[in-house]
Design a protein around this motif. Structure first.
Motif, PDB file in Angstrom:
ATOM      1  N   TYR A  30       0.858  -1.233  -0.035  1.00  0.00           N
ATOM      2  CA  TYR A  30      -0.045   0.124  -0.168  1.00  0.00           C
ATOM      3  C   TYR A  30       1.024   1.195   0.088  1.00  0.00           C
ATOM      4  O   TYR A  30       1.642   1.315   0.902  1.00  0.00           O
ATOM      5  CB  TYR A  30      -0.942   0.001   1.293  1.00  0.00           C
ATOM      6  N   LYS A  33      -2.763   7.494  -1.008  1.00  0.00           N
ATOM      7  CA  LYS A  33      -4.225   7.372  -0.687  1.00  0.00           C
ATOM      8  C   LYS A  33      -4.903   8.442  -1.711  1.00  0.00           C
ATOM      9  O   LYS A  33      -4.352   9.307  -2.213  1.00  0.00           O
ATOM     10  CB  LYS A  33      -4.342   8.108   0.842  1.00  0.00           C
ATOM     11  N   SER A 161      -4.281   3.955  10.928  1.00  0.00           N
ATOM     12  CA  SER A 161      -2.905   3.755  10.138  1.00  0.00           C
ATOM     13  C   SER A 161      -3.694   2.931   8.937  1.00  0.00           C
ATOM     14  O   SER A 161      -4.033   1.857   9.194  1.00  0.00           O
ATOM     15  CB  SER A 161      -1.712   3.181  10.990  1.00  0.00           C
ATOM     16  N   SER A 163      -2.195   0.721   7.057  1.00  0.00           N
ATOM     17  CA  SER A 163      -1.892  -0.757   7.114  1.00  0.00           C
ATOM     18  C   SER A 163      -2.401  -1.187   8.502  1.00  0.00           C
ATOM     19  O   SER A 163      -2.475  -2.816   8.274  1.00  0.00           O
ATOM     20  CB  SER A 163      -0.310  -0.871   7.105  1.00  0.00           C
TER      21      SER A 163
HETATM   22  C1  DP6 Z   1       5.502   0.770   3.179  1.00  0.00           C
HETATM   23  O1  DP6 Z   1       0.109   2.471   7.005  1.00  0.00           O
HETATM   24  O2  DP6 Z   1       2.179   3.512   7.947  1.00  0.00           O
HETATM   25  O3  DP6 Z   1       4.488  -0.277   5.080  1.00  0.00           O
HETATM   26  O4  DP6 Z   1      -1.931   5.038   6.531  1.00  0.00           O
HETATM   27  O5  DP6 Z   1      -0.318   7.133   6.483  1.00  0.00           O
HETATM   28  O6  DP6 Z   1      -0.506   5.469   8.347  1.00  0.00           O
HETATM   29  P1  DP6 Z   1      -0.661   5.678   6.770  1.00  0.00           P
HETATM   30  O7  DP6 Z   1       0.737   4.702   6.309  1.00  0.00           O
HETATM   31  P2  DP6 Z   1       1.360   3.422   6.795  1.00  0.00           P
HETATM   32  O8  DP6 Z   1       1.930   2.791   5.499  1.00  0.00           O
HETATM   33  C2  DP6 Z   1       2.542   1.739   5.189  1.00  0.00           C
HETATM   34  C3  DP6 Z   1       3.173   1.574   4.156  1.00  0.00           C
HETATM   35  C4  DP6 Z   1       4.223   0.393   3.778  1.00  0.00           C
HETATM   36  C5  DP6 Z   1       3.329  -0.602   2.735  1.00  0.00           C
HETATM   37  C6  DP6 Z   1       2.289  -1.592   3.684  1.00  0.00           C
HETATM   38  O9  DP6 Z   1       2.349  -1.933   4.844  1.00  0.00           O
HETATM   39  O10 DP6 Z   1       1.380  -1.984   3.035  1.00  0.00           O
END
Ligand code: DP6
Length: 408
Positions: A30, A33, A161, A163
């Motif tokens: 992910y 957004k 968050s 993830s």
């Molecule tokens: C690279 O869930 O930490 O780990 O939604 O802004 O809190 P926010 O971001 P976050 O992003 C994780 C990004 C990643 C990829 C993943 O876990 O899918």
């Protein structure tokens, strides 16, 4: 008198819940957004939930009419309760509870109570592991239990968050993009339970590094604003990859699973490089690990280990149990411990595995210079379960007055 508790009489009518929640590591990442406020992603993602025996967050929440205001302590220190994402989760839980008040007798006075929240991780936050995912999943699970809310609450964890929504389920989990404007269908779903693929193992390789350069939230914002590659990825790469990955998991097809995992990690980091100004999460040790894995796989003519990297230099390797002795021996050989990271603790977690003697042929194929001390330690773990409720009051982080049992 410690924290002003000595004169305090236990608060009356306190309800308390303690939960643990897992870390998850995405194999389809992910990143980006489409709605910042609701935390709606630009692409679906898929992850493996890791066992809470090795890595987890633990949270106790308490509600009482005697509490004067909502309060939160993280890893022993009181923090501001006003953090917007925290407020979002609390607000959403209370909104749901209010909606269900009439059909839920156990709700009682809960809605009129303030809450105290105390949370900690059993792993160093400085290790740069996905602490926010486990933390928010744990917070939302504990609050949902406290307010007697049943059913899926991954859409609430998502707003803490992104993830974190995937940490609400065990095993192999996907987070769908959803179509609804209010985000109610952008939720996590389990595609296979933890025991679906018992041979699958996970090595979290903690690389010696300083603080994270750019946080995920800020990083992905800049990527979405400036990268053409991220748009292409979300529209033309991830949708079919997600399907292929789901199939690979269902069929326990490690070759496809491993290949897509590595390609997706690489593409995520390519979008970081395509961000303007560019974001670098990988360091020299990360690159060393990438070379090591590819040369090792090439030597055997098949994928035996697959790496993935999140927003930092630590590697997570997926592999099958039968290849652990050789892969661990490779890490011992190419990243030997120094006196600073003592040999005894180099591999932690699941019981230590007998290391395999490495053939001269293999060492030749890898052909890298050993890099002593650049890996701090390795956590050996596997897929695990969803958040758990702890019933033993000894395991609670708040005392009978709703104050942290230990504070730093
Ligand atoms: C690279 O869930 O930490 O780990 O939604 O802004 O809190 P926010 O971001 P976050 O992003 C994780 C990004 C990643 C990829 C993943 O876990 O899918």
């Amino acid at each position: 008198m410690e924290n002003g508790r000595a004169n305090m009489k236990p608060v009356t009518g306190t309800s308390q819940v303690t939960c643990t929640a897992p870390v998850n590591i995405a194999v389809i990442k992910y990143w980006g957004k489409r709605d910042e406020r609701l935390v709606l992603p630009i692409n679906p993602s898929l992850s493996v939930t890791l066992s809470q025996d090795q890595l987890c967050a633990r949270t106790t929440v308490a509600a009482s009419l005697d509490f004067k205001k909502d309060r939160i302590w993280l890893n022993g220190q009181e923090q501001s309760i006003d953090a917007p994402r925290l407020q979002k989760c609390l607000g959403e839980i209370r909104r749901l509870a209010r909606k269900r008040k009439h059909e839920e007798e156990r709700m009682g006075d809960l809605l009129g109570c303030c809450v105290h929240i105390c949370s900690e991780n059993n792993f160093p936050t400085a290790a740069g592991l996905a602490s926010s995912a486990a933390g928010y999943a744990c917070l939302v699970q504990s609050l949902a239990k406290l307010f007697h809310i049943d059913g899926d609450v991954s859409h609430i964890a998502r707003q803490g968050s992104g993830s974190a929504c995937r940490s609400m389920y065990g095993g192999f989990v996907e987070w769908t993009m959803g179509k609804m404007e209010d985000g109610s269908d952008s939720i996590a779903k389990q595609i296979a339970p933890a025991d679906h693929w018992p041979e699958l193992r996970v090595l979290v390789v903690v690389v010696n590094a300083g603080k994270k350069a750019v946080g995920s939230t800020e990083g992905m914002q800049t990527t979405v604003k400036t990268s053409a590659l991220i748009k292409y990825r979300a529209e033309h790469v991830v949708p079919s990859r997600q399907e292929e990955m789901r199939q690979a998991v269902l069929e326990r097809d490690f070759q496809t699973f491993g290949e897509i995992t590595m390609k997706d990690s690489n593409q995520f980091h390519a979008t970081c490089l395509d961000t303007y100004p560019p974001i670098f999460y990988l360091n020299e040790t990360s690159k060393h690990i990438i070379h090591l894995v590819h040369r090792y796989n090439q030597h055997h003519g098949k994928i035996r280990a697959a790496y993935t990297f999140d927003a930092g230099p630590n590697a997570v390797l997926y592999l099958l149990q039968e290849d652990l002795p050789e892969v661990l021996a490779l890490f011992h050989h190419f990243f030997p411990a120094t006196t600073n990271n003592s040999e005894r603790q180099f591999v932690r977690g699941l019981p230590d595995v007998q290391r395999k003697e490495l053939s001269a042929d293999l060492l030749d194929s890898v052909g890298l210079e050993p890099s002593p001390g650049s890996v701090q330690y390795i956590i050996h773990t596997k897929a695990g379960e969803d958040p758990q409720v702890l019933t033993d009051p000894q395991q609670a982080l708040l005392d009978e007055n709703g104050l942290p049992k230990k504070q730093t």
